[in-house]
Design a protein around this motif. Structure first.
Motif, PDB file in Angstrom:
ATOM      1  N   LEU A 194       0.807  -1.217   0.000  1.00 22.18           N
ATOM      2  CA  LEU A 194       0.000   0.000   0.000  1.00 22.18           C
ATOM      3  C   LEU A 194       0.842   1.268   0.000  1.00 22.18           C
ATOM      4  CD1 LEU A 194      -2.837  -1.172   2.378  1.00 22.18           C
ATOM      5  CD2 LEU A 194      -3.101  -0.477  -0.007  1.00 22.18           C
ATOM      6  N   GLY A 195       2.122   1.141   0.264  1.00 23.55           N
ATOM      7  CA  GLY A 195       2.992   2.310   0.174  1.00 23.55           C
ATOM      8  C   GLY A 195       3.115   2.801  -1.256  1.00 23.55           C
ATOM      9  N   ASP A 196       2.997   1.903  -2.229  1.00 21.62           N
ATOM     10  CA  ASP A 196       3.176   2.240  -3.641  1.00 21.62           C
ATOM     11  C   ASP A 196       1.895   2.171  -4.453  1.00 21.62           C
ATOM     12  OD1 ASP A 196       5.925   2.439  -3.119  1.00 21.62           O
ATOM     13  OD2 ASP A 196       6.218   0.303  -3.491  1.00 21.62           O
ATOM     14  N   ILE A 197       0.861   1.537  -3.913  1.00 24.97           N
ATOM     15  CA  ILE A 197      -0.365   1.280  -4.676  1.00 24.97           C
ATOM     16  C   ILE A 197      -1.520   2.038  -4.034  1.00 24.97           C
ATOM     17  CG2 ILE A 197      -1.997  -0.519  -5.391  1.00 24.97           C
ATOM     18  CD1 ILE A 197       0.313  -2.519  -5.151  1.00 24.97           C
ATOM     19  N   PRO A 198      -2.351   2.714  -4.837  1.00 21.57           N
ATOM     20  CA  PRO A 198      -3.539   3.365  -4.261  1.00 21.57           C
ATOM     21  C   PRO A 198      -4.485   2.339  -3.628  1.00 21.57           C
ATOM     22  CG  PRO A 198      -3.129   4.160  -6.495  1.00 21.57           C
ATOM     23  CD  PRO A 198      -2.193   3.006  -6.257  1.00 21.57           C
ATOM     24  N   VAL A 199      -5.172   2.747  -2.586  1.00 19.45           N
ATOM     25  CA  VAL A 199      -6.079   1.868  -1.853  1.00 19.45           C
ATOM     26  C   VAL A 199      -7.140   1.272  -2.785  1.00 19.45           C
ATOM     27  CG1 VAL A 199      -7.873   1.820  -0.054  1.00 19.45           C
ATOM     28  CG2 VAL A 199      -5.707   2.994   0.366  1.00 19.45           C
ATOM     29  N   GLN A 200      -7.676   2.091  -3.694  1.00 22.14           N
ATOM     30  CA  GLN A 200      -8.730   1.610  -4.590  1.00 22.14           C
ATOM     31  C   GLN A 200      -8.214   0.501  -5.500  1.00 22.14           C
ATOM     32  OE1 GLN A 200      -7.776   4.789  -4.217  1.00 22.14           O
ATOM     33  NE2 GLN A 200      -9.534   5.838  -3.336  1.00 22.14           N
ATOM     34  N   VAL A 201      -6.981   0.620  -5.964  1.00 26.08           N
ATOM     35  CA  VAL A 201      -6.399  -0.407  -6.837  1.00 26.08           C
ATOM     36  C   VAL A 201      -6.206  -1.709  -6.059  1.00 26.08           C
ATOM     37  CG1 VAL A 201      -4.373  -1.044  -8.205  1.00 26.08           C
ATOM     38  CG2 VAL A 201      -5.321   1.276  -8.365  1.00 26.08           C
ATOM     39  N   ALA A 202      -5.684  -1.590  -4.840  1.00 26.27           N
ATOM     40  CA  ALA A 202      -5.466  -2.780  -4.013  1.00 26.27           C
ATOM     41  C   ALA A 202      -6.793  -3.455  -3.677  1.00 26.27           C
ATOM     42  CB  ALA A 202      -4.718  -2.399  -2.735  1.00 26.27           C
ATOM     43  N   THR A 203      -7.811  -2.656  -3.360  1.00 25.23           N
ATOM     44  CA  THR A 203      -9.133  -3.210  -3.045  1.00 25.23           C
ATOM     45  C   THR A 203      -9.708  -3.947  -4.252  1.00 25.23           C
ATOM     46  OG1 THR A 203      -9.581  -1.455  -1.439  1.00 25.23           O
ATOM     47  CG2 THR A 203     -11.487  -2.637  -2.324  1.00 25.23           C
ATOM     48  N   THR A 204      -9.632  -3.315  -5.413  1.00 26.11           N
ATOM     49  CA  THR A 204     -10.164  -3.943  -6.628  1.00 26.11           C
ATOM     50  C   THR A 204      -9.435  -5.240  -6.937  1.00 26.11           C
ATOM     51  OG1 THR A 204     -10.774  -1.768  -7.482  1.00 26.11           O
ATOM     52  CG2 THR A 204     -10.634  -3.573  -9.080  1.00 26.11           C
ATOM     53  N   ALA A 205      -8.114  -5.235  -6.794  1.00 22.37           N
ATOM     54  CA  ALA A 205      -7.333  -6.442  -7.067  1.00 22.37           C
ATOM     55  C   ALA A 205      -7.704  -7.568  -6.106  1.00 22.37           C
ATOM     56  CB  ALA A 205      -5.842  -6.131  -6.975  1.00 22.37           C
ATOM     57  N   ARG A 206      -7.858  -7.227  -4.833  1.00 20.09           N
ATOM     58  CA  ARG A 206      -8.204  -8.269  -3.857  1.00 20.09           C
ATOM     59  C   ARG A 206      -9.600  -8.822  -4.110  1.00 20.09           C
ATOM     60  NH1 ARG A 206      -7.531  -8.452   2.684  1.00 20.09           N
ATOM     61  NH2 ARG A 206      -8.615 -10.399   2.958  1.00 20.09           N
ATOM     62  N   MET A 207     -10.550  -7.950  -4.387  1.00 22.89           N
ATOM     63  CA  MET A 207     -11.914  -8.406  -4.647  1.00 22.89           C
ATOM     64  C   MET A 207     -11.974  -9.238  -5.928  1.00 22.89           C
ATOM     65  SD  MET A 207     -13.817  -7.457  -2.106  1.00 22.89           S
ATOM     66  CE  MET A 207     -15.442  -7.691  -2.786  1.00 22.89           C
ATOM     67  N   ALA A 208     -11.244  -8.825  -6.957  1.00 22.56           N
ATOM     68  CA  ALA A 208     -11.240  -9.580  -8.216  1.00 22.56           C
ATOM     69  C   ALA A 208     -10.602 -10.955  -8.012  1.00 22.56           C
ATOM     70  CB  ALA A 208     -10.498  -8.800  -9.299  1.00 22.56           C
ATOM     71  N   ALA A 209      -9.484 -10.988  -7.290  1.00 25.57           N
ATOM     72  CA  ALA A 209      -8.826 -12.273  -7.026  1.00 25.57           C
ATOM     73  C   ALA A 209      -9.753 -13.184  -6.219  1.00 25.57           C
ATOM     74  CB  ALA A 209      -7.513 -12.053  -6.279  1.00 25.57           C
ATOM     75  N   GLY A 210     -10.438 -12.624  -5.237  1.00 23.23           N
ATOM     76  CA  GLY A 210     -11.380 -13.424  -4.440  1.00 23.23           C
ATOM     77  C   GLY A 210     -12.520 -13.966  -5.289  1.00 23.23           C
ATOM     78  N   ALA A 211     -13.026 -13.135  -6.199  1.00 25.28           N
ATOM     79  CA  ALA A 211     -14.115 -13.586  -7.079  1.00 25.28           C
ATOM     80  C   ALA A 211     -13.642 -14.721  -7.980  1.00 25.28           C
ATOM     81  CB  ALA A 211     -14.634 -12.418  -7.916  1.00 25.28           C
ATOM     82  N   VAL A 212     -12.427 -14.595  -8.513  1.00 27.72           N
ATOM     83  CA  VAL A 212     -11.883 -15.647  -9.367  1.00 27.72           C
ATOM     84  C   VAL A 212     -11.734 -16.953  -8.584  1.00 27.72           C
ATOM     85  CG1 VAL A 212      -9.808 -16.384 -10.625  1.00 27.72           C
ATOM     86  CG2 VAL A 212     -10.764 -14.098 -11.000  1.00 27.72           C
ATOM     87  N   ILE A 213     -11.244 -16.851  -7.358  1.00 29.40           N
ATOM     88  CA  ILE A 213     -11.075 -18.046  -6.518  1.00 29.40           C
ATOM     89  C   ILE A 213     -12.431 -18.686  -6.213  1.00 29.40           C
ATOM     90  CG2 ILE A 213     -10.413 -18.827  -4.198  1.00 29.40           C
ATOM     91  CD1 ILE A 213      -8.072 -16.758  -4.414  1.00 29.40           C
ATOM     92  N   LEU A 214     -13.424 -17.868  -5.868  1.00 32.12           N
ATOM     93  CA  LEU A 214     -14.753 -18.412  -5.572  1.00 32.12           C
ATOM     94  C   LEU A 214     -15.385 -19.043  -6.810  1.00 32.12           C
ATOM     95  CD1 LEU A 214     -16.209 -15.638  -3.237  1.00 32.12           C
ATOM     96  CD2 LEU A 214     -15.547 -17.966  -2.596  1.00 32.12           C
ATOM     97  N   LEU A 215     -15.262 -18.384  -7.953  1.00 24.17           N
ATOM     98  CA  LEU A 215     -15.799 -18.959  -9.194  1.00 24.17           C
ATOM     99  C   LEU A 215     -15.060 -20.246  -9.556  1.00 24.17           C
ATOM    100  CD1 LEU A 215     -16.361 -15.710 -11.284  1.00 24.17           C
ATOM    101  CD2 LEU A 215     -18.130 -17.220 -10.316  1.00 24.17           C
ATOM    102  N   GLY A 216     -13.756 -20.266  -9.347  1.00 22.84           N
ATOM    103  CA  GLY A 216     -12.980 -21.485  -9.582  1.00 22.84           C
ATOM    104  C   GLY A 216     -13.434 -22.622  -8.690  1.00 22.84           C
TER     105      GLY A 216
END
Length: 142
Positions: free
Chosen positions: A7-29
């Motif tokens: 989070l020192g280098d990445i905006p909070v919104q980008v990190a949140t979106t990445a985590r939510m997208a990764a979680g969705a992919v894992i759940l769909l998988g």
């Protein structure tokens, strides 16, 4: 700790979106591997509404969590999460599930007391530092 460093280098919104997208992919998988992916197609409007509401609440939680991690000590931010346990128990009781045992109630009381204590200590430490800096800045201390 990985999230805090990132989070020192990445905006909070980008990190949140990445985590939510990764979680969705894992759940769909997971649904795909268990043969239940097609069940999503059978959701009615109410079920989709609950899914969207739940996802929005989770996204707000993750965003708040990451923003807190970016600007506060990880130990303080993590200690606040302990309040989730008594809230979950309260919601379960409200939903008609059995009342927790006296041992569970005691444990949750200790958790809440610890969070409050950590919060108060943190606030008092910050105020003490601010007062010290103000005294130094005004020339009151050598």
């Amino acid at each position: 700790m990985i999230a805090r460093r990132a989070l020192g280098d990445i905006p909070v919104q980008v990190a949140t979106t990445a985590r939510m997208a990764a979680g969705a992919v894992i759940l769909l998988g997971y649904l795909g591997m268990t043969g239940r992916l097609a069940d999503l197609g059978r959701f009615d409007t109410v079920q989709w509404g609950w899914l969207i509401l739940t996802a929005a609440l989770l996204a707000a939680y993750v965003s708040t969590w990451y923003a807190a991690l970016k600007y506060a000590q990880a130990t303080v931010v993590t200690s606040v999460l302990t309040v989730a346990a008594p809230i979950t128990i309260g919601l379960q009781v409200w939903d008609g599930r059995p009342v927790p045992t006296s041992e569970q109630v005691f444990g949750y009381t200790v958790l809440v007391a610890a969070v409050v204590t950590i919060g108060l200590v943190t606030i008092l430490q910050r105020r003490g530092r601010q007062m010290a800096f103000a005294t130094i800045a005004s020339g009151g201390a050598n």
